[in-house]
Design a protein around this motif. Structure first.
Motif, PDB file in Angstrom:
ATOM      1  N   THR A  70      -4.209 -13.989   5.806  1.00  0.00           N
ATOM      2  CA  THR A  70      -4.343 -12.677   6.439  1.00  0.00           C
ATOM      3  C   THR A  70      -5.804 -12.252   6.486  1.00  0.00           C
ATOM      4  OG1 THR A  70      -2.168 -12.066   5.557  1.00  0.00           O
ATOM      5  CG2 THR A  70      -3.554 -10.286   6.383  1.00  0.00           C
ATOM      6  N   ILE A  71      -6.530 -12.496   5.411  1.00  0.00           N
ATOM      7  CA  ILE A  71      -7.957 -12.145   5.381  1.00  0.00           C
ATOM      8  C   ILE A  71      -8.722 -12.911   6.460  1.00  0.00           C
ATOM      9  CG2 ILE A  71     -10.068 -12.315   4.006  1.00  0.00           C
ATOM     10  CD1 ILE A  71      -8.311 -11.834   1.514  1.00  0.00           C
ATOM     11  N   LEU A  72      -8.445 -14.202   6.594  1.00  0.00           N
ATOM     12  CA  LEU A  72      -9.120 -15.008   7.622  1.00  0.00           C
ATOM     13  C   LEU A  72      -8.848 -14.437   9.009  1.00  0.00           C
ATOM     14  CD1 LEU A  72     -10.711 -17.449   8.575  1.00  0.00           C
ATOM     15  CD2 LEU A  72      -8.608 -18.809   8.444  1.00  0.00           C
ATOM     16  N   GLY A  73      -7.608 -14.061   9.269  1.00  0.00           N
ATOM     17  CA  GLY A  73      -7.266 -13.473  10.557  1.00  0.00           C
ATOM     18  C   GLY A  73      -8.035 -12.201  10.843  1.00  0.00           C
ATOM     19  N   LYS A  74      -8.219 -11.375   9.817  1.00  0.00           N
ATOM     20  CA  LYS A  74      -8.972 -10.127  10.010  1.00  0.00           C
ATOM     21  C   LYS A  74     -10.435 -10.403  10.334  1.00  0.00           C
ATOM     22  CE  LYS A  74      -7.648  -6.760  10.107  1.00  0.00           C
ATOM     23  NZ  LYS A  74      -7.006  -6.091  11.258  1.00  0.00           N
ATOM     24  N   ASP A 296     -21.425  -4.509   4.016  1.00  0.00           N
ATOM     25  CA  ASP A 296     -20.360  -3.506   4.076  1.00  0.00           C
ATOM     26  C   ASP A 296     -19.182  -4.011   4.900  1.00  0.00           C
ATOM     27  OD1 ASP A 296     -21.872  -1.845   2.529  1.00  0.00           O
ATOM     28  OD2 ASP A 296     -22.615  -0.622   4.198  1.00  0.00           O
ATOM     29  N   GLY A 297     -19.491  -4.652   6.022  1.00  0.00           N
ATOM     30  CA  GLY A 297     -18.429  -5.166   6.884  1.00  0.00           C
ATOM     31  C   GLY A 297     -17.655  -6.299   6.241  1.00  0.00           C
ATOM     32  N   ILE A 298     -18.351  -7.150   5.524  1.00  0.00           N
ATOM     33  CA  ILE A 298     -17.676  -8.255   4.830  1.00  0.00           C
ATOM     34  C   ILE A 298     -16.692  -7.707   3.800  1.00  0.00           C
ATOM     35  CG2 ILE A 298     -18.033 -10.134   3.182  1.00  0.00           C
ATOM     36  CD1 ILE A 298     -20.647 -10.761   4.639  1.00  0.00           C
ATOM     37  N   LEU A 299     -17.133  -6.722   3.030  1.00  0.00           N
ATOM     38  CA  LEU A 299     -16.282  -6.171   1.966  1.00  0.00           C
ATOM     39  C   LEU A 299     -15.135  -5.344   2.532  1.00  0.00           C
ATOM     40  CD1 LEU A 299     -19.011  -5.126  -0.636  1.00  0.00           C
ATOM     41  CD2 LEU A 299     -17.546  -7.154  -0.656  1.00  0.00           C
ATOM     42  N   SER A 303     -11.109  -6.088   2.147  1.00  0.00           N
ATOM     43  CA  SER A 303     -10.163  -5.102   1.619  1.00  0.00           C
ATOM     44  C   SER A 303      -9.014  -4.858   2.590  1.00  0.00           C
ATOM     45  CB  SER A 303     -10.887  -3.780   1.335  1.00  0.00           C
ATOM     46  OG  SER A 303     -11.890  -3.947   0.353  1.00  0.00           O
ATOM     47  N   LEU A 304      -9.334  -4.793   3.879  1.00  0.00           N
ATOM     48  CA  LEU A 304      -8.301  -4.562   4.892  1.00  0.00           C
ATOM     49  C   LEU A 304      -7.312  -5.721   4.942  1.00  0.00           C
ATOM     50  CD1 LEU A 304      -7.303  -2.668   7.119  1.00  0.00           C
ATOM     51  CD2 LEU A 304      -8.831  -3.850   8.715  1.00  0.00           C
ATOM     52  N   GLY A 305      -7.828  -6.949   4.846  1.00  0.00           N
ATOM     53  CA  GLY A 305      -6.947  -8.114   4.846  1.00  0.00           C
ATOM     54  C   GLY A 305      -6.015  -8.122   3.642  1.00  0.00           C
ATOM     55  N   ILE A 306      -6.553  -7.762   2.478  1.00  0.00           N
ATOM     56  CA  ILE A 306      -5.724  -7.699   1.270  1.00  0.00           C
ATOM     57  C   ILE A 306      -4.635  -6.640   1.420  1.00  0.00           C
ATOM     58  CG2 ILE A 306      -5.747  -7.104  -1.185  1.00  0.00           C
ATOM     59  CD1 ILE A 306      -8.568  -8.324  -1.309  1.00  0.00           C
ATOM     60  N   LYS A 307      -5.013  -5.498   1.981  1.00  0.00           N
ATOM     61  CA  LYS A 307      -4.048  -4.412   2.171  1.00  0.00           C
ATOM     62  C   LYS A 307      -2.918  -4.824   3.100  1.00  0.00           C
ATOM     63  CE  LYS A 307      -3.764   0.390   3.792  1.00  0.00           C
ATOM     64  NZ  LYS A 307      -4.526   1.534   4.345  1.00  0.00           N
TER      65      LYS A 307
END
Length: 448
Positions: A70-74, A296-299, A303-307
């Motif tokens: 999911t993180i990779l997709g984001k 900032d964008g990386i972090l 976080s969005l992918g984890i969520k």
């Protein structure tokens, strides 16, 4: 209480929660799991411990893979890598073959990116291409349907998309094999959807399609409004996606070629492990796109992918809990023996279970997980290989996107269609596509 009745009661509880009460599938699956365990005669404390074991075991086996996928997709979505892939594919095929180009773009982009998100991102490209056509209303339908055929195919058949990834894990199928065979059937499904869009919808008169937002297709929604400099190079867009896929497949092939004791296999088993491969894909995306994302964008993307992955992990793990209770209670074995004796092709059993849940609930992931969970104890009794069960369940979970599916409204809303046109294009296309996928699965099942 007869085990067959216990199982029916459990399924009714599941449907009551997700259809009537409209709860998250996670709650519905847990409620159905507890009901089946309690009604089968298991002690309540045993039911709870079995649910915990099944839930925890599923998280341990595939939870990290779902999260990193999911993180990779984001990362690919927020860096406009999906736009670059789509534009490059359309450019390679030329304007005369844009319908096929959109199908292939959907097939590729939906591997790392959720189909709903990918549809939102690529809808402007569909409208821009349609605006150049002599019959723009027809072109919107044909291009949009073809794109959706690709998006929904890999979304259901191809790991590391969460649904098929979890299904392969539950059936103890090598992820590389699931990619190979799932990718092949997904391609057949995509081509059937493209054929429906190209040779049926593309021949219709403009007044056959109706749109709620007429202005949307009168104006060219040019994807180039996103400046070229905001898009990565094609290699920069593709590398983070290709890296984990190649590593996983290389691991599968190395086992076949070198054997289990080879030092080569020891290396490929590590870097080709789905979790490690996806971590490397995420790291490569962070490195390649570090300038445009900045720290900032990386972090924030991380976080969005984890969520977003959290709800998927919960649903999949609840399916694992249901599988554990079916085994421990004896309901799964009894059900397998009963179904195996029915006078229908065994291939249709996982297909029909998945199709029923999909048509009622609308979620392909929930349908696939439920079908595989129910069928996993039956694999030996059914007399077909686990990979065939996997493919048949995927076919069922992809049967039809209609009004209870979020993708249906994302598709029709972003293309300006009314509900009637959405049903005539997307929903019917899904059925045609799934027929093709089921034929391909049957043919593969003769050799697997």
């Amino acid at each position: 209480m007869p085990y067959g009745l216990v199982f029916i009661i459990g399924i009714l509880v599941l449907l009551f929660f997700i259809v009537k009460l409209k709860t998250n599938a996670f709650i519905g699956l847990l409620a159905a799991t507890f009901t089946i365990g309690a009604c089968s005669g298991m002690q309540l404390t045993k039911v709870v411990s079995t649910i915990s074991e099944g839930f925890g075991g599923t998280v341990a086996s595939i939870g990290l893979v779902i999260i990193f996928g999911t993180i990779l997709g984001k990362y690919l979505e927020v860096t406009n890598s999906t736009d670059r892939m789509a534009l490059s594919i359309v450019g390679a095929f030329g304007e005369s073959n844009t319908t096929l180009a959109m199908a292939i773009a959907g097939y590729i982009i939906s591997i790392p990116v959720f189909s709903d998100s990918a549809m939102v991102v690529l809808a402007p490209l569909v409208l821009a291409l349609a605006a150049k056509n002599k019959k723009p209303r027809v072109a919107v339908a044909a291009l949009g349907t073809s794109l959706a055929a690709g998006l929904l195919s890999t979304n259901v058949f191809f790991p590391p998309t969460p649904g098929p990834l979890a299904a392969a894990g539950m059936l103890n199928i090598d992820i590389g094999q699931a990619m190979l065979f799932g990718g092949l059937v997904a391609m057949v499904r995509t081509l059937f959807g493209w054929g429906y869009a190209k040779f049926y919808l593309g021949k219709k008169a403009e007044d056959w399609f109706t749109y709620e937002n007429q202005e949307m297709i009168e104006v060219a929604f040019n994807i180039n409004n996103k400046e070229e400099k905001t898009m990565p190079s094609l290699w920069g867009a593709l590398f983070p996606l290709l890296l984990p896929l190649v590593l996983i497949l290389f691991n599968t092939f190395s086992k076949m070629i070198f054997g289990g004791d080879s030092p080569v296999v020891a290396i490929t088993a590590f870097i080709g492990d789905p979790t490690i491969a996806l971590v490397l894909g995420c790291v490569s995306a962070m490195i390649i796109h570090r300038k445009e994302l900045k720290q900032d964008g990386i972090l924030s993307t991380l976080s969005l992918g984890i969520k977003e992955s959290g709800s998927i992990v919960f649903i999949v793990s609840a399916g694992g809990a249901l599988g554990s209770v079916l085994k421990a209670s004896g309901v799964g074995t009894s059900l397998a023996e009963s179904i195996a004796s029915l006078p229908i092709p065994t291939l249709l059993i996982p297909f029909l279970i998945g199709a029923t849940i999909k048509m009622i609930n609308g979620s392909g992931t929930t349908a696939l997980i439920t079908a595989v969970t129910i069928c996993e104890p039956m694999v030996a009794a059914l007399g077909i290989s686990p990979i065939t069960v996997f493919l048949a369940a995927c076919c069922g979970a992809s049967i039809c996107s209609h009004i209870n599916d979020s993708f249906f409204w994302v598709y029709s809303g972003n293309l300006g269609m009314d509900m009637k046109t959405g049903l005539k294009t997307l929903s019917i296309s899904n059925i045609v596509s799934t027929v093709g996928a089921l034929i391909a699965t049957f043919m593969l099942g003769l050799f697997l």
